[in-house]
Design a protein around this motif. Structure first.
Motif, PDB file in Angstrom:
ATOM      1  N   PHE A   1       0.850  -1.180   0.000  1.00 47.45           N
ATOM      2  CA  PHE A   1       0.000   0.000   0.000  1.00 47.45           C
ATOM      3  C   PHE A   1       0.894   1.240   0.000  1.00 47.45           C
ATOM      4  CE2 PHE A   1      -2.298  -3.415   1.956  1.00 47.45           C
ATOM      5  CZ  PHE A   1      -3.593  -3.312   1.456  1.00 47.45           C
ATOM      6  N   ASP A   2       0.703   2.080  -0.999  1.00 48.15           N
ATOM      7  CA  ASP A   2       1.490   3.302  -1.108  1.00 48.15           C
ATOM      8  C   ASP A   2       0.791   4.467  -0.414  1.00 48.15           C
ATOM      9  OD1 ASP A   2       3.262   5.268  -1.831  1.00 48.15           O
ATOM     10  OD2 ASP A   2       3.390   4.680  -3.922  1.00 48.15           O
ATOM     11  N   GLU A   3      -0.536   4.449  -0.408  1.00 44.65           N
ATOM     12  CA  GLU A   3      -1.311   5.532   0.196  1.00 44.65           C
ATOM     13  C   GLU A   3      -2.747   5.053   0.402  1.00 44.65           C
ATOM     14  OE1 GLU A   3      -0.469   8.326   1.394  1.00 44.65           O
ATOM     15  OE2 GLU A   3      -1.992   9.864   1.130  1.00 44.65           O
ATOM     16  N   MET A   4      -3.369   5.538   1.476  1.00 45.62           N
ATOM     17  CA  MET A   4      -4.781   5.273   1.720  1.00 45.62           C
ATOM     18  C   MET A   4      -5.385   6.500   2.358  1.00 45.62           C
ATOM     19  SD  MET A   4      -6.539   2.024   3.571  1.00 45.62           S
ATOM     20  CE  MET A   4      -8.279   1.688   3.359  1.00 45.62           C
TER      21      MET A   4
ATOM     22  N   GLN B   1     -15.973  13.102  -9.671  1.00 47.90           N
ATOM     23  CA  GLN B   1     -15.210  12.495 -10.765  1.00 47.90           C
ATOM     24  C   GLN B   1     -14.012  13.366 -11.126  1.00 47.90           C
ATOM     25  OE1 GLN B   1     -15.557   9.439 -12.959  1.00 47.90           O
ATOM     26  NE2 GLN B   1     -13.482  10.270 -13.003  1.00 47.90           N
ATOM     27  N   ARG B   2     -14.188  14.684 -11.062  1.00 51.05           N
ATOM     28  CA  ARG B   2     -13.093  15.599 -11.376  1.00 51.05           C
ATOM     29  C   ARG B   2     -11.920  15.371 -10.421  1.00 51.05           C
ATOM     30  NH1 ARG B   2     -13.418  22.247 -11.158  1.00 51.05           N
ATOM     31  NH2 ARG B   2     -11.297  22.641 -11.906  1.00 51.05           N
ATOM     32  N   TYR B   3     -12.219  15.222  -9.143  1.00 55.48           N
ATOM     33  CA  TYR B   3     -11.165  14.961  -8.157  1.00 55.48           C
ATOM     34  C   TYR B   3     -10.457  13.644  -8.451  1.00 55.48           C
ATOM     35  CZ  TYR B   3      -8.911  13.258  -3.978  1.00 55.48           C
ATOM     36  OH  TYR B   3      -7.988  12.712  -3.127  1.00 55.48           O
ATOM     37  N   LEU B   4     -11.214  12.597  -8.712  1.00 55.85           N
ATOM     38  CA  LEU B   4     -10.636  11.280  -8.936  1.00 55.85           C
ATOM     39  C   LEU B   4      -9.758  11.259 -10.183  1.00 55.85           C
ATOM     40  CD1 LEU B   4     -13.744   9.140  -8.011  1.00 55.85           C
ATOM     41  CD2 LEU B   4     -11.610   9.277  -6.729  1.00 55.85           C
ATOM     42  N   SER B   5     -10.189  11.934 -11.227  1.00 61.58           N
ATOM     43  CA  SER B   5      -9.380  12.004 -12.447  1.00 61.58           C
ATOM     44  C   SER B   5      -8.064  12.725 -12.178  1.00 61.58           C
ATOM     45  CB  SER B   5     -10.160  12.727 -13.555  1.00 61.58           C
ATOM     46  OG  SER B   5     -11.326  12.015 -13.896  1.00 61.58           O
TER      47      SER B   5
ATOM     48  N   GLY C   1      -1.053  11.044  -8.596  1.00 64.26           N
ATOM     49  CA  GLY C   1      -0.418   9.934  -7.911  1.00 64.26           C
ATOM     50  C   GLY C   1      -0.523  10.003  -6.402  1.00 64.26           C
ATOM     51  N   PRO C   2      -0.018   8.990  -5.699  1.00 63.50           N
ATOM     52  CA  PRO C   2      -0.221   8.873  -4.267  1.00 63.50           C
ATOM     53  C   PRO C   2       0.505   9.916  -3.427  1.00 63.50           C
ATOM     54  CG  PRO C   2       1.274   7.176  -5.039  1.00 63.50           C
ATOM     55  CD  PRO C   2       0.715   7.832  -6.251  1.00 63.50           C
ATOM     56  N   GLY C   3       1.505  10.576  -3.986  1.00 64.06           N
ATOM     57  CA  GLY C   3       2.276  11.525  -3.199  1.00 64.06           C
ATOM     58  C   GLY C   3       1.708  12.940  -3.147  1.00 64.06           C
ATOM     59  N   VAL C   4       0.569  13.167  -3.824  1.00 63.50           N
ATOM     60  CA  VAL C   4       0.004  14.506  -3.908  1.00 63.50           C
ATOM     61  C   VAL C   4      -1.442  14.461  -3.439  1.00 63.50           C
ATOM     62  CG1 VAL C   4      -0.604  16.439  -5.416  1.00 63.50           C
ATOM     63  CG2 VAL C   4       1.467  15.102  -5.850  1.00 63.50           C
ATOM     64  N   ILE C   5      -1.774  15.321  -2.451  1.00 60.53           N
ATOM     65  CA  ILE C   5      -3.166  15.436  -1.993  1.00 60.53           C
ATOM     66  C   ILE C   5      -3.772  16.687  -2.612  1.00 60.53           C
ATOM     67  CG2 ILE C   5      -4.699  15.765  -0.007  1.00 60.53           C
ATOM     68  CD1 ILE C   5      -2.685  14.260   1.680  1.00 60.53           C
ATOM     69  N   ILE C   6      -4.848  16.513  -3.350  1.00 59.45           N
ATOM     70  CA  ILE C   6      -5.533  17.613  -4.010  1.00 59.45           C
ATOM     71  C   ILE C   6      -6.696  18.053  -3.137  1.00 59.45           C
ATOM     72  CG2 ILE C   6      -6.825  18.309  -6.058  1.00 59.45           C
ATOM     73  CD1 ILE C   6      -5.237  16.153  -7.585  1.00 59.45           C
ATOM     74  N   ASN C   7      -6.680  19.283  -2.683  1.00 54.86           N
ATOM     75  CA  ASN C   7      -7.751  19.790  -1.818  1.00 54.86           C
ATOM     76  C   ASN C   7      -8.890  20.352  -2.658  1.00 54.86           C
ATOM     77  OD1 ASN C   7      -6.414  19.213   0.622  1.00 54.86           O
ATOM     78  ND2 ASN C   7      -5.140  21.035   0.373  1.00 54.86           N
TER      79      ASN C   7
END
Length: 202
Positions: free
Chosen positions: A174-177, A186-190, A196-202
């Protein structure tokens, strides 16, 4: 996820930001008790994971089971989980079960082995719908889900790699959860699939 909010059991290891579960007895991770008991509406569970073994019915994660104490009274009718390779149809799916009412969102193809995948379960409470996403794209859904995550109660059997049955323990990493209190767009998920797992989009 980090070692500060999960308990590593057996031969698990945490290094370089990746949690590795080698499979086999006792090699799983456990989340805090009652981790989803406050999610009384919608919920999103994001996971960047790699399935190394492709074992049938082996759960990547499972929240639920007993409300009577840790690691006992496993319930087969009170959980939410993610299955990289299910039996029967053999696909990739998520299960939501409360009081014996089971709803599955099923994608007919199992996750590939040895390759990191971005898997997301979104439960949209107002629409009573669970949606399963793979690498940012919707692949399956289940409707008519009238219970919320908090309806499972204060659960104790909340796992990475282990489930509420006696299935094979997940062999992978697991790299990120992330768990969100709401149904993401859907916009967020795309965007997250690209970031990728190293970036959190607020």
């Amino acid at each position: 996820i980090s070692s500060s909010n999960i308990t590593l059991l057996g031969g698990t290891s945490l290094g370089g930001g990746v949690l590795t579960l080698p499979g086999g007895g006792g090699n799983y991770a456990q989340f805090p008790n009652g981790i989803i008991s406050t999610y009384s509406n919608s919920i999103t569970i994001e996971t960047w994971l790699t399935d190394n073994a492709g074992q049938t019915w082996s759960r990547a994660w499972s929240f639920g089971g007993s409300t009577a104490g840790p690691n006992n009274a496993f319930s087969h009718a009170n959980y939410i989980d993610l299955i990289p390779k299910a039996g029967g149809a053999g696909g990739f799916w998520t299960e939501l079960n409360h009081g014996g009412t089971n709803k599955d969102a099923i994608f007919p193809t199992p996750l590939p082995t040895g390759v990191e995948q971005y898997a997301v379960v979104v439960y949209d409470a107002p629409n009573q719908t669970a949606r399963l996403y793979l690498n940012g794209a919707p692949v399956a859904s289940a409707t008519g889900i009238i219970f919320h995550p908090s309806d499972l109660g204060f659960t104790y059997n909340n796992f990475l790699g282990l489930d509420q049955y006696n299935d094979s323990i997940f062999n992978g990493s697991f790299d990120e959860m992330r768990i969100w209190d709401g149904a993401v767009s859907q916009r967020y998920l795309s965007a997250s699939a690209v970031a990728g797992p190293g970036v959190i989009i607020n």
